[in-house]
Design an enzyme around this catalytic site. Sequence first.
Site, short mmCIF file in Angstrom:
data_model
loop_
_atom_site.label_atom_id
_atom_site.label_comp_id
_atom_site.label_asym_id
_atom_site.label_seq_id
_atom_site.Cartn_x
_atom_site.Cartn_y
_atom_site.Cartn_z
CB CYS A 1 27.81 18.74 40.25
SG CYS A 1 26.08 18.23 40.21
CG ASP B 1 1.51 23.70 28.78
OD1 ASP B 1 0.66 22.81 28.71
OD2 ASP B 1 2.63 23.61 28.26
CB SER B 2 -3.54 26.73 27.74
OG SER B 2 -2.78 27.06 26.59
N GLY B 3 -2.10 23.94 26.58
CA GLY B 3 -2.13 23.03 25.44
C GLY B 3 -2.18 23.73 24.11
N GLY B 4 -2.35 25.05 24.12
CA GLY B 4 -2.45 25.79 22.88
C GLY B 4 -1.20 25.67 22.01
CG PHE B 5 3.76 25.63 22.16
CD1 PHE B 5 4.29 26.58 21.31
CD2 PHE B 5 4.46 24.45 22.36
CE1 PHE B 5 5.51 26.36 20.67
CE2 PHE B 5 5.67 24.23 21.73
CZ PHE B 5 6.20 25.19 20.89
CB CYS C 1 23.68 15.70 41.20
SG CYS C 1 24.71 14.94 39.93
CB CYS D 1 28.60 14.78 40.28
SG CYS D 1 28.24 15.49 38.65
CG ASP E 1 8.18 25.81 30.97
OD1 ASP E 1 8.17 24.95 30.06
OD2 ASP E 1 7.70 26.94 30.82
CG HIS F 1 24.63 16.11 35.86
ND1 HIS F 1 25.44 16.56 36.89
CD2 HIS F 1 24.86 16.93 34.80
CE1 HIS F 1 26.16 17.59 36.45
NE2 HIS F 1 25.82 17.83 35.19
CG ASP G 1 -1.41 31.83 24.79
OD1 ASP G 1 -1.62 30.60 24.81
OD2 ASP G 1 -0.27 32.31 24.67
CD GLN H 1 1.42 35.14 22.89
OE1 GLN H 1 2.38 35.46 22.17
NE2 GLN H 1 1.37 33.95 23.48
#
Length: 372
Positions: free
Chosen positions: A308, A90-94, A310, A313, A270, A339, A144, A193
């Site tokens: 599950c 991601d751009s890092g803006g957040f 995994c 489990c 994500d 898990h 953004d 946006q």
Amino acid sequence: MKFEIESIDNKARACTIKTAHSTIQTPVFMPVGTVGAVKALDATDLNTLLKPEIILGNTYHLYLRPGDQLVKEQGGLHNFTRFSKSFLTDSGGFQAFSLSTNVKIEEDGILFRSHIDGSKHKFTPQKVLDIQYNLGSDIMMILDDLVALPATKERIINSIQRTTKWAEESITYHKQCQSEGKGLNQNIFAIIQGGTDKEFRKISANELCQLDYDGFAIGGLSVGESNELMYDTVEYTTPLMPKDKPRYLMGVGTPEDLIENIYRGVDMFDCVMPTRNARNGTLFTSFGKVNIKAARYKNDRNPIDSNCGCMVCQNYSRAYLNHLFRAREITYFRLATIHNLYYYLNLMKEAREAILEKRFEAFRKEFYAKRS
């Protein structure tokens, strides 16, 4: 990047995204590896136990530490981390917006101070792409102007205008760099946006989707609004996005959020929730959440979730996980994270199968029935 739609069930989509490093089947959840590692796991855990085709790294964090130039000298993220599949950065803006002090939004970028040492930095549309070229990610998000909700209409309008301006600059710069041989195997996504106002979302989507991006994301949600508002905004926005390109909803969320937004036409997700909640003692299951630190699990010989598959489990009891958490044993973080991520990734596989078989609505109802 190659993108193919394999099945559509109402609005839910099963697609395939091919990058230089992997074939990604959607719907897809991308585990978050903020600084080049999914917390508590290494590449061996990912490659052998979980097998995600794509994970997310963060431009802000990797730029500050260890530095994108160092990552480039180490052969890019794939070689540096030994995770050979795809990376989205991601751009890092957040993060500049949420973690830093004295953040200032300017017409040409974002001024901020590092949350690590207070040093001054500036992200511009060109700068964040240069960082991501060095990281060597497969999908790069552009800068953004994120708006925290609630916000005034004036602030949202300014955000849309600035986001479009930066998107135009970003795609022009990316095309120029590719003509010079840089970033040839890297793809670029723009971010829509507009808050929860439908008219603003329409303006932003119409302006951005005219540009020649490889995919489009819905940003600026899950930042304080209700779930209902988020779902309504996504339902309104996805039809405005190109049908023949990936649709990514950023930073969302719970298992319920994933199912509801797949239902509304989203392909990619994500969120830090499965890993963060694992470390805090909350485990996700087919029947809902388990608070593993609760006293009632102290002598419970059952697995976290009997449905599950995994590694955790299949081998360990709730009692053991309860003991590890209470003892503050670091092994707990690894097992709980494995898990939770397995649950999320498997949920996406099951959703995909349901879409391919044109039974997603029944799958969605069953998903909720198990929780009741």
